[in-house]
Design a protein around this motif. Sequence first.
Motif, PDB file in Angstrom:
ATOM      1  N   GLY A  84      56.374 -11.616 -82.452  1.00  0.00           N
ATOM      2  CA  GLY A  84      55.895 -13.073 -82.560  1.00  0.00           C
ATOM      3  C   GLY A  84      54.423 -13.093 -81.281  1.00  0.00           C
ATOM      4  O   GLY A  84      54.299 -11.599 -81.131  1.00  0.00           O
ATOM      5  N   VAL A  85      53.907 -13.845 -80.860  1.00  0.00           N
ATOM      6  CA  VAL A  85      53.036 -14.172 -79.814  1.00  0.00           C
ATOM      7  C   VAL A  85      53.156 -15.255 -78.854  1.00  0.00           C
ATOM      8  O   VAL A  85      53.881 -15.598 -79.543  1.00  0.00           O
ATOM      9  CB  VAL A  85      51.613 -14.924 -80.592  1.00  0.00           C
ATOM     10  N   ILE A  86      53.185 -14.329 -77.744  1.00  0.00           N
ATOM     11  CA  ILE A  86      53.910 -15.043 -76.552  1.00  0.00           C
ATOM     12  C   ILE A  86      53.128 -15.328 -75.329  1.00  0.00           C
ATOM     13  O   ILE A  86      52.368 -14.581 -75.590  1.00  0.00           O
ATOM     14  CB  ILE A  86      55.417 -14.335 -76.031  1.00  0.00           C
ATOM     15  N   PRO A  87      53.119 -16.926 -75.257  1.00  0.00           N
ATOM     16  CA  PRO A  87      51.798 -17.148 -74.904  1.00  0.00           C
ATOM     17  C   PRO A  87      52.463 -17.145 -73.487  1.00  0.00           C
ATOM     18  O   PRO A  87      53.339 -17.423 -72.849  1.00  0.00           O
ATOM     19  CB  PRO A  87      51.682 -18.773 -74.760  1.00  0.00           C
ATOM     20  N   VAL A  88      51.480 -16.863 -72.269  1.00  0.00           N
ATOM     21  CA  VAL A  88      51.171 -16.954 -70.879  1.00  0.00           C
ATOM     22  C   VAL A  88      50.518 -18.283 -70.445  1.00  0.00           C
ATOM     23  O   VAL A  88      49.351 -18.608 -71.046  1.00  0.00           O
ATOM     24  CB  VAL A  88      50.467 -15.677 -69.952  1.00  0.00           C
ATOM     25  N   ILE A  89      51.330 -18.591 -69.894  1.00  0.00           N
ATOM     26  CA  ILE A  89      51.283 -20.526 -68.929  1.00  0.00           C
ATOM     27  C   ILE A  89      50.552 -19.745 -67.832  1.00  0.00           C
ATOM     28  O   ILE A  89      51.569 -19.034 -66.706  1.00  0.00           O
ATOM     29  CB  ILE A  89      52.624 -21.075 -68.861  1.00  0.00           C
ATOM     30  N   TRP A  90      49.241 -19.781 -67.315  1.00  0.00           N
ATOM     31  CA  TRP A  90      48.831 -20.441 -66.335  1.00  0.00           C
ATOM     32  C   TRP A  90      48.595 -21.770 -65.672  1.00  0.00           C
ATOM     33  O   TRP A  90      48.057 -22.335 -65.875  1.00  0.00           O
ATOM     34  CB  TRP A  90      47.273 -20.355 -66.944  1.00  0.00           C
ATOM     35  N   SER A  91      48.504 -21.252 -64.263  1.00  0.00           N
ATOM     36  CA  SER A  91      48.823 -22.368 -63.458  1.00  0.00           C
ATOM     37  C   SER A  91      47.321 -22.568 -63.364  1.00  0.00           C
ATOM     38  O   SER A  91      46.032 -21.512 -63.377  1.00  0.00           O
ATOM     39  CB  SER A  91      48.800 -21.998 -62.017  1.00  0.00           C
ATOM     40  N   GLU A  92      46.772 -23.286 -62.438  1.00  0.00           N
ATOM     41  CA  GLU A  92      45.339 -24.274 -62.112  1.00  0.00           C
ATOM     42  C   GLU A  92      44.828 -22.794 -60.943  1.00  0.00           C
ATOM     43  O   GLU A  92      45.210 -22.112 -60.506  1.00  0.00           O
ATOM     44  CB  GLU A  92      45.073 -25.107 -61.272  1.00  0.00           C
ATOM     45  N   ALA A  93      43.371 -21.500 -61.160  1.00  0.00           N
ATOM     46  CA  ALA A  93      43.052 -20.913 -59.871  1.00  0.00           C
ATOM     47  C   ALA A  93      43.089 -21.680 -59.105  1.00  0.00           C
ATOM     48  O   ALA A  93      41.837 -22.546 -58.813  1.00  0.00           O
ATOM     49  CB  ALA A  93      41.796 -20.588 -60.768  1.00  0.00           C
ATOM     50  N   ASP A  94      43.164 -21.342 -58.115  1.00  0.00           N
ATOM     51  CA  ASP A  94      42.461 -21.467 -56.956  1.00  0.00           C
ATOM     52  C   ASP A  94      41.305 -20.850 -56.269  1.00  0.00           C
ATOM     53  O   ASP A  94      40.451 -20.444 -56.622  1.00  0.00           O
ATOM     54  CB  ASP A  94      43.992 -21.733 -55.380  1.00  0.00           C
ATOM     55  N   THR A  95      40.812 -21.438 -55.223  1.00  0.00           N
ATOM     56  CA  THR A  95      39.526 -21.501 -54.621  1.00  0.00           C
ATOM     57  C   THR A  95      39.227 -20.092 -54.119  1.00  0.00           C
ATOM     58  O   THR A  95      37.907 -19.600 -54.092  1.00  0.00           O
ATOM     59  CB  THR A  95      39.160 -22.543 -53.298  1.00  0.00           C
ATOM     60  N   SER A  96      39.933 -19.443 -53.902  1.00  0.00           N
ATOM     61  CA  SER A  96      40.495 -17.438 -53.869  1.00  0.00           C
ATOM     62  C   SER A  96      40.380 -16.986 -55.110  1.00  0.00           C
ATOM     63  O   SER A  96      40.012 -15.842 -54.700  1.00  0.00           O
ATOM     64  CB  SER A  96      41.508 -17.539 -52.865  1.00  0.00           C
ATOM     65  N   GLY A  97      39.740 -17.569 -55.750  1.00  0.00           N
ATOM     66  CA  GLY A  97      40.289 -17.027 -57.175  1.00  0.00           C
ATOM     67  C   GLY A  97      41.304 -16.226 -57.789  1.00  0.00           C
ATOM     68  O   GLY A  97      41.584 -15.027 -58.379  1.00  0.00           O
ATOM     69  N   GLN A  98      42.161 -17.118 -57.508  1.00  0.00           N
ATOM     70  CA  GLN A  98      44.058 -16.069 -57.431  1.00  0.00           C
ATOM     71  C   GLN A  98      44.073 -17.641 -58.334  1.00  0.00           C
ATOM     72  O   GLN A  98      43.995 -18.735 -58.613  1.00  0.00           O
ATOM     73  CB  GLN A  98      45.024 -16.096 -56.667  1.00  0.00           C
ATOM     74  N   THR A  99      45.304 -16.886 -59.691  1.00  0.00           N
ATOM     75  CA  THR A  99      46.217 -17.817 -60.054  1.00  0.00           C
ATOM     76  C   THR A  99      47.078 -17.505 -61.172  1.00  0.00           C
ATOM     77  O   THR A  99      46.890 -15.820 -61.054  1.00  0.00           O
ATOM     78  CB  THR A  99      45.020 -18.135 -62.106  1.00  0.00           C
ATOM     79  N   ILE A 100      48.809 -17.900 -61.138  1.00  0.00           N
ATOM     80  CA  ILE A 100      49.683 -17.236 -61.337  1.00  0.00           C
ATOM     81  C   ILE A 100      50.176 -17.671 -63.385  1.00  0.00           C
ATOM     82  O   ILE A 100      49.693 -19.046 -64.005  1.00  0.00           O
ATOM     83  CB  ILE A 100      50.484 -17.913 -60.710  1.00  0.00           C
ATOM     84  N   GLY A 101      50.643 -17.349 -63.312  1.00  0.00           N
ATOM     85  CA  GLY A 101      50.515 -16.816 -65.011  1.00  0.00           C
ATOM     86  C   GLY A 101      52.542 -16.629 -64.957  1.00  0.00           C
ATOM     87  O   GLY A 101      52.768 -15.674 -64.561  1.00  0.00           O
ATOM     88  N   SER A 102      52.996 -17.411 -66.336  1.00  0.00           N
ATOM     89  CA  SER A 102      54.467 -16.733 -66.443  1.00  0.00           C
ATOM     90  C   SER A 102      54.695 -16.421 -67.867  1.00  0.00           C
ATOM     91  O   SER A 102      53.875 -17.642 -68.917  1.00  0.00           O
ATOM     92  CB  SER A 102      55.235 -17.993 -65.682  1.00  0.00           C
TER      93      SER A 102
END
Length: 139
Positions: A84-102
């Motif tokens: 199947g397709v497993i989505p990555v859930i992302w947090s809001e990107a911060d001002t430093s150009g980073q974001t975290i997904g899980s």
Amino acid sequence: MTKFTPFAALILLLVAVSYFTGKDQSNIELHQAFITEPEFRLDISPWPVLVEEEITLLFTLSMSEKQKIESISARVEGVNMNMGVIPVIWSEADTSGQTIGSFMLGSCSEPVMRWQLILDVRLTSGKKIQRIAEFSSRS
């Protein structure tokens, strides 16, 4: 007749929990550079990738990219078996150009499962970044 005490029950429960949840994590790194390019870096954690555990991605724009992340999406699909397709859930990107997904991978009957991560990023400049990267997990 032997009496089953609450203390013995607690010990039995602790042994059972440690047996069923215990995984040898002595060789697991906190993160691994998964994709490294001049404009961005994508780290994955833990490495090697484990099934039925939360997997974290850290997307970082390079400092030379004077842009911000407008949108980011990713999904994981099985390569050697349809999972199947497993989505990555992302947090809001911060001002430093980073974001975290899980995301989390399910276990499979294959001893080694191959996966592909499909990444789509749009920057505020309108530039699109699209990459496909493969990795594997062991059951």
